[in-house]
Every structure is written in structure tokens, then in C-alpha cells.
Design a protein around this motif. Structure first.
Motif, PDB file in Angstrom:
ATOM      1  N   ILE A  56       0.856  -1.185   0.000  1.00 55.58           N
ATOM      2  CA  ILE A  56       0.000   0.000   0.000  1.00 55.58           C
ATOM      3  C   ILE A  56       0.887   1.229   0.000  1.00 55.58           C
ATOM      4  N   ASP A  57       0.639   2.125  -0.946  1.00 54.64           N
ATOM      5  CA  ASP A  57       1.313   3.431  -0.956  1.00 54.64           C
ATOM      6  C   ASP A  57       0.297   4.450  -0.457  1.00 54.64           C
ATOM      7  N   ILE A  58       0.464   4.871   0.798  1.00 52.15           N
ATOM      8  CA  ILE A  58      -0.489   5.805   1.406  1.00 52.15           C
ATOM      9  C   ILE A  58      -0.036   7.228   1.124  1.00 52.15           C
ATOM     10  N   LYS A 112      -4.683  -6.044   4.754  1.00 54.70           N
ATOM     11  CA  LYS A 112      -3.474  -6.579   5.387  1.00 54.70           C
ATOM     12  C   LYS A 112      -2.451  -6.817   4.285  1.00 54.70           C
ATOM     13  N   VAL A 113      -1.260  -6.226   4.425  1.00 47.98           N
ATOM     14  CA  VAL A 113      -0.266  -6.288   3.355  1.00 47.98           C
ATOM     15  C   VAL A 113       1.128  -6.561   3.910  1.00 47.98           C
ATOM     16  N   ASP A 114       2.043  -6.857   2.973  1.00 46.78           N
ATOM     17  CA  ASP A 114       3.433  -7.131   3.348  1.00 46.78           C
ATOM     18  C   ASP A 114       4.246  -5.862   3.541  1.00 46.78           C
ATOM     19  N   MET A 115       3.837  -4.779   2.885  1.00 51.69           N
ATOM     20  CA  MET A 115       4.624  -3.545   2.934  1.00 51.69           C
ATOM     21  C   MET A 115       3.729  -2.319   2.772  1.00 51.69           C
ATOM     22  N   VAL A 116       4.094  -1.270   3.480  1.00 54.28           N
ATOM     23  CA  VAL A 116       3.464   0.048   3.319  1.00 54.28           C
ATOM     24  C   VAL A 116       4.555   1.055   3.017  1.00 54.28           C
ATOM     25  N   THR A 117       4.280   1.942   2.084  1.00 60.48           N
ATOM     26  CA  THR A 117       5.200   3.048   1.799  1.00 60.48           C
ATOM     27  C   THR A 117       4.478   4.370   2.008  1.00 60.48           C
ATOM     28  N   LEU A 142       0.037  -4.286   8.771  1.00 60.29           N
ATOM     29  CA  LEU A 142       1.133  -5.079   8.223  1.00 60.29           C
ATOM     30  C   LEU A 142       1.042  -6.540   8.651  1.00 60.29           C
ATOM     31  N   ASN A 143       1.370  -7.436   7.724  1.00 62.06           N
ATOM     32  CA  ASN A 143       1.483  -8.844   8.055  1.00 62.06           C
ATOM     33  C   ASN A 143       2.696  -9.065   8.959  1.00 62.06           C
ATOM     34  N   LYS A 144       2.828 -10.262   9.496  1.00 59.81           N
ATOM     35  CA  LYS A 144       3.965 -10.604  10.349  1.00 59.81           C
ATOM     36  C   LYS A 144       5.267 -10.324   9.600  1.00 59.81           C
ATOM     37  N   ASP A 145       6.196  -9.649  10.276  1.00 61.20           N
ATOM     38  CA  ASP A 145       7.492  -9.261   9.690  1.00 61.20           C
ATOM     39  C   ASP A 145       7.345  -8.328   8.495  1.00 61.20           C
TER      40      ASP A 145
END
Length: 255
Positions: A56-58, A112-117, A142-145
């Protein structure tokens, strides 16, 4: 005697004025195209390394950067609260990115995602309390790790840059009226309770060359040398205890 330029912070900015700024058709996310490219390349370097599946790019704005992330990540979402910016983003993305209207201060993140920017989003939230609430919302989605790539601005680097400019007789560069820059020690203290700080990148070489050196060369158009400064930055980045310029990229992994 050398003048030290320490900027007095206004730690509470008007959210309505900030929103109006981003709804203005003439507003540009970042006028320095070379700096914007360096920002984008720094994030893409992280994407190549982490190999995440969802992002997700917020505060995606016009999505000129967001659409590039889709070359490295399967599912990319661009979120922004500005109708004007989302319209620009639709023209840029052409279906490559899922675009959603979203206000980080008013809404919770359902995905729910692996990365947010974020790229210069947090500095548009008015004050540090709002910024902390926003960071916690990112943590929760964010997902785990999972990773949060935080490309924002700090007053520390701006003050250091202005000190250098003052030594050679150049005017101070002010914090934009719609931004609240982070104080690095304050930010690190907060995020460390929720994230592992895996890396912090600065853009000191580029700022030193473009905001100090280029102005001393006596050129009519100092920006004409900014492209060369970008290439120098990619080849040789200043390091050390002094951060020059406000931009930083903090690579955070969820605890």
C-alpha cells in the motif's frame, strides 16, 4: 563568527489549509524531479531486496512513483484523500494500481499487506500526535514481519543544511507552510517500540551539491547542474554523523 541557523518549529499545522493545498490543481508533489527520482530508486532498491507480494502506498498523490512499484509487487494499492490527486493518479496508472480514496487520520486500513510506503505523507498530518497515530495504523495493517518504508523529512537535516548555507552567505530554506518535519530522536524513540529499524538512508550528497555548491558556481540557472548532482549522489553518497537535507528513508520491520 559562523551563524548557526536553527529553525524554530511550528509543531501544529492547520489540517484544512493542508487539504486545500493538495486539492489545488496546480500543486506538484515534488518540483525537484532529480530528487524525486532518487527517492523512487531508493524505494525500488528495497522492493528488489524484500520481494513482497502486496503493498500500500499511502498518500500516493499523482502515483507517478506508485505505478513504478507495480513492476516489482503483484498487488499494489494507492491511497489518497485528495480528489484532485486521485484523478491525476487514474490517468497515470491505467489500471496497474488499485486506487482508493482514504484519509489516514479518519479511516482505518482494512487491508493486510506485506509492505506500506509513505513519501512525504506523514509531514502533512499537522503535528506529532497525528503522526504517531498514523504510524500505529500502518503497524496494524502489516502482516507478520511486514515492512514500512518511511520516506519523510526531518528538521535536523534542514537545520544542518541551513547552517552550511549560512557559512557561505546563502539564505535559509524554510520548512513548507503545510509540513511538520520530524525530529529524528523523537521519531526513533517512538518507532523503536514497534519496529526494528533495519536501515536509514539520507540524501546528503545531493542536498549538499544542489543547495550549497551549485549556488556558488555563479550559473544563471543553478538547476541545470542538478542532474549531474543526482549522478554523483548515486556514485558517492556522503556519510557520517551530520545529516544534510531533510529527506530520509527509514526501513522499518514490524516487531
Amino acid at each position: 563568527m559562523v551563524a548557526v541557523h536553527i529553525m524554530t518549529l511550528n509543531r501544529n499545522k492547520n489540517l484544512k489549509l493542508i487539504k486545500n493545498h493538495w486539492e489545488n490543481e496546480e500543486t506538484v508533489s515534488l518540483g525537484d524531479v532529480n530528487l524525486r527520482e532518487l527517492e523512487r530508486l531508493s524505494i525500488i532498491e528495497c522492493l528488489k531486496k524484500q520481494k513482497v507480494c502486496s503493498l500500500i502506498d499511502i498518500g500516493c498523490g499523482d502515483a507517478l512513483d506508485t505505478v513504478c512499484y507495480s513492476d516489482y509487487v503483484k498487488d499494489v494499492y494507492g491511497l489518497d484523500y485528495s480528489n484532485t490527486m486521485l484523478q491525476k493518479a487514474k490517468e497515470v496508472c491505467k489500471g496497474k494500481v488499485s486506487l482508493l480514496k482514504f484519509d489516514l487520520l479518519k479511516n482505518n486500513i482494512a487491508l493486510k499487506v506485506d509492505m506500506v510506503t509513505t513519501k512525504r505523507l506523514m509531514i502533512n498530518l499537522g503535528n506529532f500526535e497525528n503522526q504517531k497515530k498514523a504510524i500505529l495504523k500502518i503497524y496494524d495493517c502489516l502482516n507478520k514481519d511486514g515492512y514500512y518504508l518511511m520516506l519523510e523529512c526531518c528538521i535536523d537535516g534542514l537545520n544542518n543544511l541551513n547552517t552550511m548555507r549560512g557559512r557561505v552567505g546563502l539564505d535559509r530554506i524554510n520548512e513548507p507552510f503545510h509540513n511538520t518535519y520530524f525530529q529524528l530522536n523523537e521519531l526513533v524513540s517512538f518507532v523503536s517500540t514497534h519496529f526494528y529499524i533495519e536501515e536509514v538512508k539520507y540524501f546528503s550528497t545531493y542536498y549538499f551539491l544542489t543547495r550549497v555548491c551549485n549556488h556558488l558556481l555563479g550559473q544563471d540557472n543553478v538547476k541545470s547542474a542538478d542532474g549531474v548532482a543526482k549522478d554523483i549522489h548515486l556514485s558517492f553518497n556522503l556519510s557520517g554523523s551530520i545529516v544534510v537535507g531533510p529527506q530520509f528513508l527509514m526501513v522499518l520491520r514490524k516487531k
